[in-house]
Design an enzyme around this catalytic site. Sequence first.
Site, mmCIF file in Angstrom:
data_model
loop_
_atom_site.group_PDB
_atom_site.id
_atom_site.type_symbol
_atom_site.label_atom_id
_atom_site.label_comp_id
_atom_site.label_asym_id
_atom_site.label_seq_id
_atom_site.Cartn_x
_atom_site.Cartn_y
_atom_site.Cartn_z
ATOM 1 N N ASP A 75 -9.822 1.703 -4.486
ATOM 2 C CA ASP A 75 -8.861 1.709 -3.380
ATOM 3 C C ASP A 75 -8.055 3.005 -3.422
ATOM 4 O O ASP A 75 -8.612 4.084 -3.270
ATOM 5 C CB ASP A 75 -7.983 0.463 -3.470
ATOM 6 C CG ASP A 75 -7.373 0.073 -2.129
ATOM 7 O OD1 ASP A 75 -7.025 0.978 -1.356
ATOM 8 O OD2 ASP A 75 -7.221 -1.132 -1.866
ATOM 9 N N GLU A 129 0.836 -1.215 0.000
ATOM 10 C CA GLU A 129 0.000 0.000 0.000
ATOM 11 C C GLU A 129 0.868 1.261 0.000
ATOM 12 O O GLU A 129 2.084 1.203 0.176
ATOM 13 C CB GLU A 129 -0.904 0.031 1.240
ATOM 14 C CG GLU A 129 -2.233 -0.680 1.096
ATOM 15 C CD GLU A 129 -3.255 0.120 0.293
ATOM 16 O OE1 GLU A 129 -2.871 1.162 -0.287
ATOM 17 O OE2 GLU A 129 -4.423 -0.300 0.253
ATOM 18 N N ASN A 148 -10.016 5.613 2.081
ATOM 19 C CA ASN A 148 -8.964 5.238 1.141
ATOM 20 C C ASN A 148 -8.540 6.437 0.289
ATOM 21 O O ASN A 148 -8.272 7.498 0.837
ATOM 22 C CB ASN A 148 -9.391 4.041 0.297
ATOM 23 C CG ASN A 148 -8.623 2.786 0.678
ATOM 24 O OD1 ASN A 148 -7.410 2.829 0.879
ATOM 25 N ND2 ASN A 148 -9.314 1.666 0.802
ATOM 26 N N ASN A 177 -5.735 4.117 8.069
ATOM 27 C CA ASN A 177 -5.560 3.463 6.775
ATOM 28 C C ASN A 177 -4.784 4.401 5.844
ATOM 29 O O ASN A 177 -3.662 4.784 6.157
ATOM 30 C CB ASN A 177 -6.916 3.055 6.182
ATOM 31 C CG ASN A 177 -6.774 2.024 5.083
ATOM 32 O OD1 ASN A 177 -6.019 1.061 5.208
ATOM 33 N ND2 ASN A 177 -7.479 2.219 3.970
#
Length: 519
Positions: A413, A213, A360, A308
């Site tokens: 995403d 990520e 996200n 996140n």
Amino acid sequence: MNLLLVRDESSRDSFRDLFRDLFRDSFRGSFRGSFRDSFRDSFRDLFRDSFRDSFRGSFRDSFRDSFRDSFRDSFIQGLIQGLIQGLIQGLIQGLIQGLIQELIQGLSLRRSYSLVTSYFGGRQDIGFFFVSSDSVLRGHSVLFCEISNTEPTDRTPANTKPANTPGNTSANTPANTKPANTPGNTSANTPANTKPANMKVDQLPVPCMLLGEGPHWLEDLQAILYVDVFSKALRRHFVGSGRHQVLTLDDGGLAEVVSAVIPIEGEPELYLVALGKNLSVVRWSTSDPDQHTAVPKVIQTTTDDHFNDAKCDPRGRLWAGTMGPLDEHGELAEFNNSSLFKLDQDLNFSDWVKKVSISNGLAWSHDRTKFYYIDSPAKCVYVFDYDDEAGAISNQRVLLDYESAGLEDQVPDGMTIDVDGNLWVACFGGSQVLCVDPKAGKVIRKVTIPSKNVTSVCWGGADYATLYVTSGTLKMSKEEVAANPSSGGTFAISDLGTKGLPPVAFKVDLEKLRVKMAV
């Protein structure tokens, strides 16, 4: 086939005289000979009953009414209504079976046709009849047709120019697009589901991950920085030398994941990381071993399950979202209980969006008036009004609904933006990256990635013309991973026909940051 035409009354008389002069002698001789007897027999035996019945029946009334009412306005209209309804039924049934077999032998019409079309100058105003252009008719029927007020054409569609015509460089360009290489529109001519001729998708020589990520390009190091989420590690790959550094984060086991990493402006060895419930700072030097461990310093904590994705706005303020916990299958266990936060230069922490499930992708328009945002389970890309001076967002609305766009089998995403203002969105479960026009709210390109679960994207490399893509094997079976060995890889896409801009580092008051880290 060739077409014989009559334009007006004077042309009709000329045609009649010409037809009589050209055909009278040759046709009379042919008719007097073998053709006369065969025609008489064919007409008597085959055509008599069918033509008589047809003429007495439908043809008589149809032709009479049609001739009286329609012929004076349109010769063709009357001809079609009268002849097709009556004559053709009898003529084709009788004439085709007998008369044509005799008629076609020895009768040449090429010369006659050429003289007639030359006489009338090739005009095509009113259709009369057409025949085969072969020198001798061989099994072709003579039929009647209609052409009304037409001129010869080159079959080029109306209001268009042929491709490659001078002054028409965009002949094949779709409507409402600019030709390729037009300034400010470097990818306009690339259709969805296709790629430019030279586009390449290369897998970097780095380990595949359960979940990669947060890619971020480091200009000074010419390296791609990203996180190995479940290994709680940062990875830094130097594209020139191929060196690969890994920094494992030791927080005493408090966190289960690291989800984002952002450089801190003015401190080249300091990085802000989203580690579990905490925003922390860690020091990482190029002189450290390629496999290294560091203890991060916490500067901010959330009561949500964990952070996140995170990114800085054009002024260097950090925006970091949270998400709920995952169950043993990697599925989200709680919905609508997370948020999007902002950490400004003075380390003030504020909540801006509530009832988020998985915060996200983040991006800002180049004019600094729009903020783009993704809440993954909602399967939507949102747009907000953005106040750059105040660092405030408002007026949330949907920019792209995945289900309405036929993308219900995948999840949006991570996200970035290119120099043209188009968004590039990673599709988890979709093996692709989408290019979205935020003005139209539509997908304009799709780039296939050889990994099912695509997680995030960023621009980097020379002139920021390379799109770096992370992915993961999360939620994939061992069999799926074995069958798709590139799953979980990190990729570099080049020659996309567009590029990005340098990412923004966290611009914090360094003195306040040092105080916070010393606590």
